[in-house]
Write an enzyme that holds these catalytic residues in place. Structure first.
Site, PDB file in Angstrom:
ATOM      1  N   ARG A  35     -22.763  -8.166  -9.355  1.00  5.46           N
ATOM      2  CA  ARG A  35     -21.514  -7.746  -8.717  1.00  5.46           C
ATOM      3  C   ARG A  35     -20.580  -7.040  -9.694  1.00  5.46           C
ATOM      4  O   ARG A  35     -19.792  -6.187  -9.283  1.00  5.46           O
ATOM      5  CB  ARG A  35     -20.822  -8.958  -8.086  1.00  5.46           C
ATOM      6  CG  ARG A  35     -21.505  -9.378  -6.797  1.00  5.46           C
ATOM      7  CD  ARG A  35     -20.914 -10.651  -6.248  1.00  5.46           C
ATOM      8  NE  ARG A  35     -21.273 -10.832  -4.845  1.00  5.46           N
ATOM      9  CZ  ARG A  35     -20.890 -11.887  -4.128  1.00  5.46           C
ATOM     10  NH1 ARG A  35     -20.157 -12.829  -4.681  1.00  5.46           N
ATOM     11  NH2 ARG A  35     -21.239 -11.991  -2.862  1.00  5.46           N
ATOM     12  N   LYS A 198     -30.848 -23.006   6.211  1.00  2.00           N
ATOM     13  CA  LYS A 198     -30.358 -23.417   7.525  1.00  2.00           C
ATOM     14  C   LYS A 198     -30.448 -22.334   8.591  1.00  2.00           C
ATOM     15  O   LYS A 198     -30.080 -21.192   8.363  1.00  2.00           O
ATOM     16  CB  LYS A 198     -28.893 -23.862   7.400  1.00  2.00           C
ATOM     17  CG  LYS A 198     -28.743 -25.132   6.596  1.00  2.00           C
ATOM     18  CD  LYS A 198     -27.418 -25.790   6.890  1.00  2.00           C
ATOM     19  CE  LYS A 198     -26.371 -25.323   5.909  1.00  2.00           C
ATOM     20  NZ  LYS A 198     -25.023 -25.661   6.256  1.00  2.00           N
ATOM     21  N   GLY A 354     -26.893 -13.452  -1.032  1.00  2.00           N
ATOM     22  CA  GLY A 354     -26.808 -13.898  -2.408  1.00  2.00           C
ATOM     23  C   GLY A 354     -28.148 -14.327  -2.976  1.00  2.00           C
ATOM     24  O   GLY A 354     -28.563 -13.864  -4.038  1.00  2.00           O
ATOM     25  N   GLY A 377     -22.730 -13.343   3.366  1.00  3.95           N
ATOM     26  CA  GLY A 377     -22.084 -13.519   4.665  1.00  3.95           C
ATOM     27  C   GLY A 377     -21.530 -12.221   5.234  1.00  3.95           C
ATOM     28  O   GLY A 377     -21.630 -11.969   6.437  1.00  3.95           O
TER      29      GLY A 377
HETATM   30  C1  3PG Z   1     -19.532 -14.791  -1.449  1.00  3.43           C
HETATM   31  O1  3PG Z   1     -20.089 -14.939  -2.525  1.00  3.43           O
HETATM   32  O2  3PG Z   1     -20.015 -15.191  -0.370  1.00  3.43           O
HETATM   33  C2  3PG Z   1     -18.264 -13.997  -1.405  1.00  3.43           C
HETATM   34  O3  3PG Z   1     -17.774 -13.783  -2.705  1.00  3.43           O
HETATM   35  C3  3PG Z   1     -17.252 -14.662  -0.524  1.00  3.43           C
HETATM   36  O4  3PG Z   1     -16.984 -15.944  -0.980  1.00  3.43           O
HETATM   37  P1  3PG Z   1     -16.616 -17.081   0.059  1.00  3.43           P
HETATM   38  O5  3PG Z   1     -17.840 -17.306   0.910  1.00  3.43           O
HETATM   39  O6  3PG Z   1     -16.243 -18.280  -0.747  1.00  3.43           O
HETATM   40  O7  3PG Z   1     -15.481 -16.569   0.908  1.00  3.43           O
END
Ligand code: 3PG
Ligand code: MG
Length: 399
Positions: A35, A198, A354, A377
């Site tokens: 990132r 999940k 991720g 997400g």
């Molecule tokens: C992530 O890694 O999913 C983003 O940086 C957002 O973080 P968060 O899910 O804690 O909002």
């Protein structure tokens, strides 16, 4: 809406929201800098124009205020090394020190603000907090695609204080462009690979994908909810009991729509959740009591690789097993291998999420796939058809 290339940052202080939510180990060393590397072109463009950069980000999910392990100061060295210059650091993202450092910032300089989430106002989307941040810069750049699904002060609300001076950075633009490639008229055969622990995180996206894809390959912990829904014996494998009916419905939906939904026929199993556990291989429908499936098995590996190698569009989200442990990483690596082969043969491959991005990095394949998303997400929500507040705040004049 202006693009970043149309914007001249000369003499301006750019307030840049990045997603520097990177994994740190116990000694606060960055274990995956994807990132950070992704944000470099945007920062460089601003500096090259003769602007100054004020970086703001969250890190982790701090509960009630500052916590050492979530401090962004652990990123200062990495940034200094990247830009070959001193990076200034404000120990609070708002307040007198931040104001002074921002005011004194010269063209070509970089200032990093401490974790935005040390203030609860960030996640609440508090307008006064957003306004305080806004006073630090002359132009707002949002390059935090990974956080674009959050309507927080720094990701969305702040944009209203820059009605004429808000732009998306290069990460944001590239992410949207790549996501659109697997949403629109994707070339067939189109294969989605869905893994991870999940089903609950993936329901909406799986339903959406049913209308688009030819093949839907299931892996990871969520496989066993599908196996159980299909009448299998899964031992002590991970299962979401309350999602079994849903899994049944998804299996039926795939049949109706003519989608080739694949559940791993066999699994690598272990008698404990540990790399030191005893390991065996068996049919996923016949896992011994007290044993658990921790990776897709050798036959599933071959079947999945075969489908992937014959695909023209590939979307991959979520690992096939517990790839962080060497005994259960083979399935994820086999899938990564096949995605790389397909890409070499002309397929378009998008790696999202991720964990799947981390897996591709771990195996050293990041530059042999078409695109590795920095969003987990955020990418899923975008693909589910939701509006991302971070995108809307820049695109819409009336935000
Ligand atoms: C992530 O890694 O999913 C983003 O940086 C957002 O973080 P968060 O899910 O804690 O909002
Ligand atoms: Mg997240």
């Amino acid at each position: 809406m202006k693009t970043i290339d149309q914007y001249n940052f000369a003499g301006k202080k750019a307030l840049v929201r990045v997603d520097f939510n990177v994994p740190l180990d116990a000694e606060y060393r960055i274990t995956d800098d994807t990132r950070i590397r992704a944000a470099v072109p945007t920062i460089q463009k601003i500096l090259a124009d003769g602007g100054a950069v004020i970086l703001m980000s969250h890190l982790g999910r701090p509960k009630t205020g500052p916590e050492e392990k979530y401090s962004l100061k652990h990123l200062v060295n990495r940034l200094e090394q990247e830009f070959n210059t001193t990076v200034l650091f404000a120990e609070d993202c708002v307040g007198p020190q931040a104001v002074q450092l921002a005011a004194e910032l010269q063209p070509g300089q970089i200032l990093l603000l401490e974790n935005l989430r040390f203030h609860k106002a960030e996640e609440k989307g508090d307008a006064d907090f957003a306004k305080e941040l806004a006073t630090l810069g002359d132009v707002y750049v949002n390059d935090a695609f990974g956080t674009a699904h959050r309507e927080h002060a720094s990701t969305a609300v702040i944009a209203r204080y820059f009605p004429k001076d808000k732009v998306m950075g290069y990460v944001m633009t590239a992410e949207l462009e790549n996501a659109r490639r697997v949403l629109g008229n994707a070339e067939r055969p189109y294969t989605a690979i869905m893994g991870g622990a999940k089903i609950s995180d993936k329901i909406l996206i799986i339903e959406k994908l049913m209308d688009r894809v030819d093949n839907l390959l299931i892996g990871g912990g969520m496989s066993y909810t599908f196996v159980k829904a299909d009448g299998g014996e899964i031992g002590s494998s991970l299962v979401e009991e309350d999602k079994i009916d849903l899994a049944k419905r998804l299996i039926a939906m795939a049949r109706e729509k003519g989608v080739n939904l694949m559940i791993p026929v066999d699994s690598v199993i272990a008698d404990a959740f540990s790399n030191d556990a005893n390991v065996d291989t068996c049919l996923s429908h016949h896992i011994k009591p007290l044993w658990m499936g921790l990776d897709i098995g050798p036959t599933a590996r071959e079947m999945y690789a075969d489908v992937i190698r014959n695909s023209k569009t590939i979307l991959w989200n979520g690992p096939m097993g517990v790839f962080e442990m060497s005994n259960f990483s083979v399935g994820t690596e086999a899938v990564a291998d096949a995605v790389v082969d397909a890409t070499r043969m002309g397929a378009y491959s998008l790696i999202g999420g991720g964990d799947s991005a981390a897996a591709v990095n771990k195996f050293g394949y990041a530059d042999r796939v078409s695109y590795v998303s920095t969003g987990g997400g955020a990418l899923l929500e975008y693909m589910e058809g939701k509006t991302l507040p971070g995108v809307a705040a820049i695109e819409r004049d009336d935000y």
